[in-house]
Enzyme design. Sequence first.
Site, mmCIF file in Angstrom:
data_model
loop_
_atom_site.group_PDB
_atom_site.id
_atom_site.type_symbol
_atom_site.label_atom_id
_atom_site.label_comp_id
_atom_site.label_asym_id
_atom_site.label_seq_id
_atom_site.Cartn_x
_atom_site.Cartn_y
_atom_site.Cartn_z
ATOM 1 N N HIS A 285 -0.200 -2.096 -1.960
ATOM 2 C CA HIS A 285 -0.987 -3.196 -2.545
ATOM 3 C C HIS A 285 -1.452 -4.190 -1.496
ATOM 4 O O HIS A 285 -1.723 -5.343 -1.818
ATOM 5 C CB HIS A 285 -0.161 -3.918 -3.625
ATOM 6 C CG HIS A 285 0.164 -3.036 -4.794
ATOM 7 N ND1 HIS A 285 1.175 -3.314 -5.686
ATOM 8 C CD2 HIS A 285 -0.366 -1.869 -5.198
ATOM 9 C CE1 HIS A 285 1.235 -2.353 -6.599
ATOM 10 N NE2 HIS A 285 0.323 -1.466 -6.326
ATOM 11 N N SER B 171 9.482 -3.119 -11.740
ATOM 12 C CA SER B 171 9.440 -3.046 -13.213
ATOM 13 C C SER B 171 8.751 -1.768 -13.681
ATOM 14 O O SER B 171 8.694 -1.497 -14.872
ATOM 15 C CB SER B 171 8.703 -4.267 -13.770
ATOM 16 O OG SER B 171 7.397 -4.325 -13.210
#
Length: 247
Positions: A121, A191
């Site tokens: 990212h 997550s």
Amino acid sequence: MLDDVVAALAAARAVVVLTGAGVSAESGVPTFRDAQRGLWADYDPEQLATPAGFARDPALVTRWYDERRVQCADVRPNPGHDALARLERYYAERGRAFVLLTQNVDRLHQRAGSRQVVELHGTLWVWRCIVCGHEREETGGPFGEYPPRCGCGGLRRPGVVWFGELLPEAALARAWGALAACDVFLSLGTSAVVEPAASFVDLARAASARTVEINIEETPITDRVDFALRGKTGELLPRIVDALCAR
Ligand code: BV8
Ligand code: ZN
């Protein structure tokens, strides 16, 4: 269960690790979904981390990223980061494959000594002009103005991947290649919601890898891994790497 993970790592010929914001949490970096604090309390990170958010208010979005960048300058890698750097050395010394895929943008893995790091990212530390594309690593204090400007007059944006943007092609290619060949996959402090990283566990399973998750809470992939360890990465990873190196 921990012994099973250590045994799988000892036998592994090719290991892939995926990390998320939970690995940096013990360094004091708020996780991506932590309730935003102070000034940012009433902003949704998923609204700020988008091209539309930047287009709507480039001053607000660049200030948010620059504050996160400056905040990261003051934090230190934690024992979880250090353990992953040791794990990389363990495999390098034995001529076995190891790669660390991170969703984190704080570069704490590199500061802990990890070298085989794939930034899925992007990173807070590199800023890019949206007009001429000029990229520069920013290691100093806060920008004097928001949005920061390039010499060409263009706006500069953080070198991160926003929601709705494609991941860097080279990073994805490296991740897919490693996942197709791995025999152990570790999902750490994420997550497991954001795609395409959230589906990496399925690519590892398709390659018949043993899969491990370490997280303080259940996630959507918990029931898809072979070993789900509930706990802090900063506590469990050093124990795993110590046991592996003691064999
Ligand atoms: C893409 C950089 C092709 C910026 C980030 C359906 C609907 C709408 C959209 C989509 C959809 N399906 C797919 C998409 C696209 C979207 C997506 O996945 N959306 C999700 C929300 C559904 N994905 C994308 O847009 C990606 N690009 O797919 O391109 C495309 C294009 C257009 C349309 C479709 C497809 C780009 C995604 C990249 C976004 N950029 N970051 C920035 O940082 O500001 S993602 C952001 O979330 C961070 O990188 C963060 O790392 C990442 C994931 O979060 P986590 O790292 O997991 O952090 P989080 O806080 O969520 O969780 C931490 C975990 O750790 C928790 O479980 C916690 O319990 C645990 N924990 C805490 N402390 C500890 C701990 N565990 C252990 N020890 C501890 N001490
Ligand atoms: Zn420029």
